[in-house]
Design an enzyme around this catalytic site. Structure first.
Site, PDB file in Angstrom:
ATOM      1  N   GLU A 188     -17.040   8.892   7.176  1.00  0.00           N
ATOM      2  CA  GLU A 188     -16.206   7.699   6.952  1.00  0.00           C
ATOM      3  C   GLU A 188     -16.543   6.632   7.982  1.00  0.00           C
ATOM      4  OE1 GLU A 188     -12.079   8.863   6.748  1.00  0.00           O
ATOM      5  OE2 GLU A 188     -12.466  10.287   5.132  1.00  0.00           O
ATOM      6  N   HIS A 210      -9.478   6.160   2.613  1.00  0.00           N
ATOM      7  CA  HIS A 210      -8.592   6.932   3.508  1.00  0.00           C
ATOM      8  C   HIS A 210      -7.301   6.143   3.797  1.00  0.00           C
ATOM      9  CE1 HIS A 210      -8.584  10.144   6.908  1.00  0.00           C
ATOM     10  NE2 HIS A 210      -7.342   9.839   6.539  1.00  0.00           N
ATOM     11  N   ARG A 265      -9.284  16.181   4.420  1.00  0.00           N
ATOM     12  CA  ARG A 265     -10.370  15.600   5.209  1.00  0.00           C
ATOM     13  C   ARG A 265     -11.652  15.865   4.430  1.00  0.00           C
ATOM     14  NH1 ARG A 265      -6.973  13.301   7.582  1.00  0.00           N
ATOM     15  NH2 ARG A 265      -6.527  13.233   9.811  1.00  0.00           N
TER      16      ARG A 265
HETATM   17  N1  LIG Z   1      -5.547  11.207   3.392  1.00  0.00           N
HETATM   18  C1  LIG Z   1      -4.768  10.821   4.377  1.00  0.00           C
HETATM   19  O1  LIG Z   1      -4.628   9.633   4.670  1.00  0.00           O
HETATM   20  C2  LIG Z   1      -3.992  11.835   5.134  1.00  0.00           C
HETATM   21  C3  LIG Z   1      -4.463  13.130   5.248  1.00  0.00           C
HETATM   22  N2  LIG Z   1      -3.726  14.051   5.934  1.00  0.00           N
HETATM   23  C4  LIG Z   1      -4.252  15.417   6.033  1.00  0.00           C
HETATM   24  O2  LIG Z   1      -3.277  16.313   5.525  1.00  0.00           O
HETATM   25  C5  LIG Z   1      -3.168  17.424   6.391  1.00  0.00           C
HETATM   26  C6  LIG Z   1      -1.856  18.146   6.173  1.00  0.00           C
HETATM   27  O3  LIG Z   1      -0.775  17.415   6.709  1.00  0.00           O
HETATM   28  P1  LIG Z   1       0.706  18.066   6.708  1.00  0.00           P
HETATM   29  O4  LIG Z   1       1.072  18.478   5.333  1.00  0.00           O
HETATM   30  O5  LIG Z   1       1.584  17.147   7.437  1.00  0.00           O
HETATM   31  O6  LIG Z   1       0.419  19.360   7.575  1.00  0.00           O
HETATM   32  P2  LIG Z   1       1.160  20.786   7.546  1.00  0.00           P
HETATM   33  O7  LIG Z   1       0.765  21.460   8.788  1.00  0.00           O
HETATM   34  O8  LIG Z   1       2.620  20.581   7.267  1.00  0.00           O
HETATM   35  O9  LIG Z   1       0.526  21.514   6.278  1.00  0.00           O
HETATM   36  C7  LIG Z   1      -0.713  22.077   6.245  1.00  0.00           C
HETATM   37  C8  LIG Z   1      -0.674  23.320   5.372  1.00  0.00           C
HETATM   38  O10 LIG Z   1      -2.010  23.799   5.197  1.00  0.00           O
HETATM   39  C9  LIG Z   1      -1.974  25.211   5.246  1.00  0.00           C
HETATM   40  N3  LIG Z   1      -3.270  25.792   5.624  1.00  0.00           N
HETATM   41  C10 LIG Z   1      -3.887  25.772   6.817  1.00  0.00           C
HETATM   42  N4  LIG Z   1      -5.031  26.468   6.768  1.00  0.00           N
HETATM   43  C11 LIG Z   1      -5.132  26.921   5.503  1.00  0.00           C
HETATM   44  C12 LIG Z   1      -6.107  27.708   4.822  1.00  0.00           C
HETATM   45  N5  LIG Z   1      -7.183  28.170   5.461  1.00  0.00           N
HETATM   46  N6  LIG Z   1      -5.905  27.984   3.508  1.00  0.00           N
HETATM   47  C13 LIG Z   1      -4.815  27.544   2.866  1.00  0.00           C
HETATM   48  N7  LIG Z   1      -3.852  26.798   3.472  1.00  0.00           N
HETATM   49  C14 LIG Z   1      -4.019  26.494   4.766  1.00  0.00           C
HETATM   50  C15 LIG Z   1      -0.907  25.540   6.284  1.00  0.00           C
HETATM   51  O11 LIG Z   1      -0.437  26.842   6.075  1.00  0.00           O
HETATM   52  C16 LIG Z   1       0.140  24.464   5.987  1.00  0.00           C
HETATM   53  O12 LIG Z   1       1.067  24.936   5.056  1.00  0.00           O
HETATM   54  C17 LIG Z   1      -3.405  16.802   7.764  1.00  0.00           C
HETATM   55  O13 LIG Z   1      -3.778  17.756   8.729  1.00  0.00           O
HETATM   56  C18 LIG Z   1      -4.502  15.797   7.486  1.00  0.00           C
HETATM   57  O14 LIG Z   1      -5.761  16.404   7.602  1.00  0.00           O
HETATM   58  C19 LIG Z   1      -2.545  13.729   6.498  1.00  0.00           C
HETATM   59  C20 LIG Z   1      -2.058  12.454   6.428  1.00  0.00           C
HETATM   60  C21 LIG Z   1      -2.757  11.396   5.759  1.00  0.00           C
HETATM   61  O1  LIG Z   2      -2.345  11.085   9.559  1.00  0.00           O
HETATM   62  C1  LIG Z   2      -3.469  11.469   9.182  1.00  0.00           C
HETATM   63  O2  LIG Z   2      -3.884  12.615   9.394  1.00  0.00           O
HETATM   64  C2  LIG Z   2      -4.358  10.548   8.482  1.00  0.00           C
HETATM   65  O3  LIG Z   2      -5.290  10.968   7.863  1.00  0.00           O
HETATM   66  C3  LIG Z   2      -4.162   9.095   8.535  1.00  0.00           C
HETATM   67  O4  LIG Z   2      -2.900   8.689   8.484  1.00  0.00           O
END
Ligand SMILES: NC(=O)C1=CN([C@@H]2O[C@H](COP(=O)(O)OP(=O)(O)OC[C@H]3O[C@@H](n4cnc5c(N)ncnc54)[C@H](O)[C@@H]3O)[C@@H](O)[C@H]2O)C=CC1
Ligand SMILES: O=C(O)C(=O)CO
Length: 326
Positions: free
Chosen positions: A266, A285, A237
């Protein structure tokens, strides 16, 4: 009488049509949810909200006395005030897992495009500049066999590591809250402190959720720790970094380049200096934005909504303490 449901910003059309059969559906897109009177009128009666990026805070919830569930059409849910929702016994859900590979493809694609300067050279070719032998000044830098540092080794972080290790023979460093023995075994990834990761990586990829802990996680100090040749990739983000510090780091040559799928604001402001930099690759994004994956996300978000409105436990209910755990 059909229950009222607000769809906000994004839900794929076949899913919208399907919901219309069961609910009294009202779709709002590109409105200001802080001022739109039509939105407020429907919010007053809505039992469900489904969609993307609606800021659900105390102010909004005070205007939604019948709300039972907010079904986020995304895995990230930093737009939801989970504590406020749980205080009011309103369920919140997200769409984890089904988008993992698509997002990892996007972020790895962004990494390669940035390293090999693909968008810049695409414009250059199309502008008719390719009139002779390519000068060294247009070369990029290798991805294969380099060191990739992943901050936030969750589902998407690990899917990026898989691509980097199996496809590109990269050396993987990671920093996350809980060590990931499976990633260490499968991708030969090494856990290290944040500072070690920043100083040793050729590519630094940020993939944490946005939480109170990760807001502005990467700023001036962190960019200064990175190698001058480092390429920074943000797929998490915009607010997980201090955007002005990234601009300064790029302008001062403290890092070499950046690939960004997310921004502090955004849509990104047209006068954002990052948009003028040749060594910055920007995307709007689009991490999960393929036809296939967005449809699956919409379908999962609808399943969550249905369960919540039928008195069942939604498959992806967000626990109010979830960001404090892994
Ligand atoms: N650019 C885009 O279109 C997208 C962005 N995202 C972002 O990616 C993020 C992660 O998604 P997932 O991998 O499915 O989630 P997840 O929950 O599987 O992984 C997140 C990881 O971040 C780690 N984490 C949390 N706080 C932390 C910190 N302070 N320092 C270091 N590591 C930390 C957690 O331990 C976890 O391993 C979402 O929350 C979203 O913000 C997700 C989907 C699409
Ligand atoms: O799933 C998310 O968190 C996104 O950023 C958009 O798919």
């Amino acid at each position: 009488m059909k229950k009222k449901v607000i769809i906000y910003n994004r839900l794929e059309q076949p899913v919208v049509e399907d919901l219309k059969e069961r609910y009294d559906v009202h779709f709002f897109k590109n409105i200001d949810p802080k001022t739109n009177q039509d939105f407020f009128n429907h919010l007053k009666e809505a039992e469900g909200i489904i969609g993307l990026s609606l800021e659900v805070d105390k102010e909004l919830l005070d205007k939604a006395p019948h709300l039972k569930i907010v079904s986020n059409n995304s895995v990230g849910y930093n737009n939801l005030d989970i504590e406020e929702l749980s205080k009011r016994n309103i369920m919140a859900t997200n769409t984890p897992g089904i988008l993992t590979d698509t997002v990892a493809d996007t972020i790895f694609g962004l990494l390669i495009s940035t390293a090999r300067r693909m968008p810049e050279l695409d414009h250059w070719v199309k502008a008719g500049n390719w009139t002779g032998m390519l000068e060294t000044a247009y070369f990029g830098t290798d991805v294969h066999h380099k060191t990739l540092g992943i901050i936030g080794m969750g589902r998407i972080g690990q899917a990026i590591a898989k691509r980097a290790f199996h496809g590109f023979d990269m050396n993987i460093l990671y920093h996350t809250r809980t060590k990931k023995p499976e990633a260490e075994q499968q991708y030969n990834a090494s856990y290290c402190s944040m500072d070690e990761l920043l100083t040793q990586s050729d590519f630094v990829c940020l993939m944490t959720p946005l939480t109170p802990e990760t807001e502005q996680l990467i700023g001036k100090r962190e960019f200064q720790l990175m190698k001058k040749s480092a390429i920074f990739i943000n797929g998490s983000r915009g607010k997980t970094i201090v955007e002005q510090d990234l601009i300064d780091a790029l302008q001062n040559g403290e890092i070499a380049a950046a690939g960004l799928d997310v921004f502090e604001k955004e849509p990104v402001e047209p006068n954002n200096p990052l948009l003028k930099m040749k060594n910055v690759v920007t995307l709007p994004h689009i991490g999960s934005s393929t036809y296939e994956t967005e449809l699956k996300m919409s379908q999962l978000a609808a399943r969550n909504l249905d369960a919540g409105l039928n008195g069942d436990r939604p498959p992806n209910l967000i626990d109010s303490n979830v960001w404090k755990k892994d």
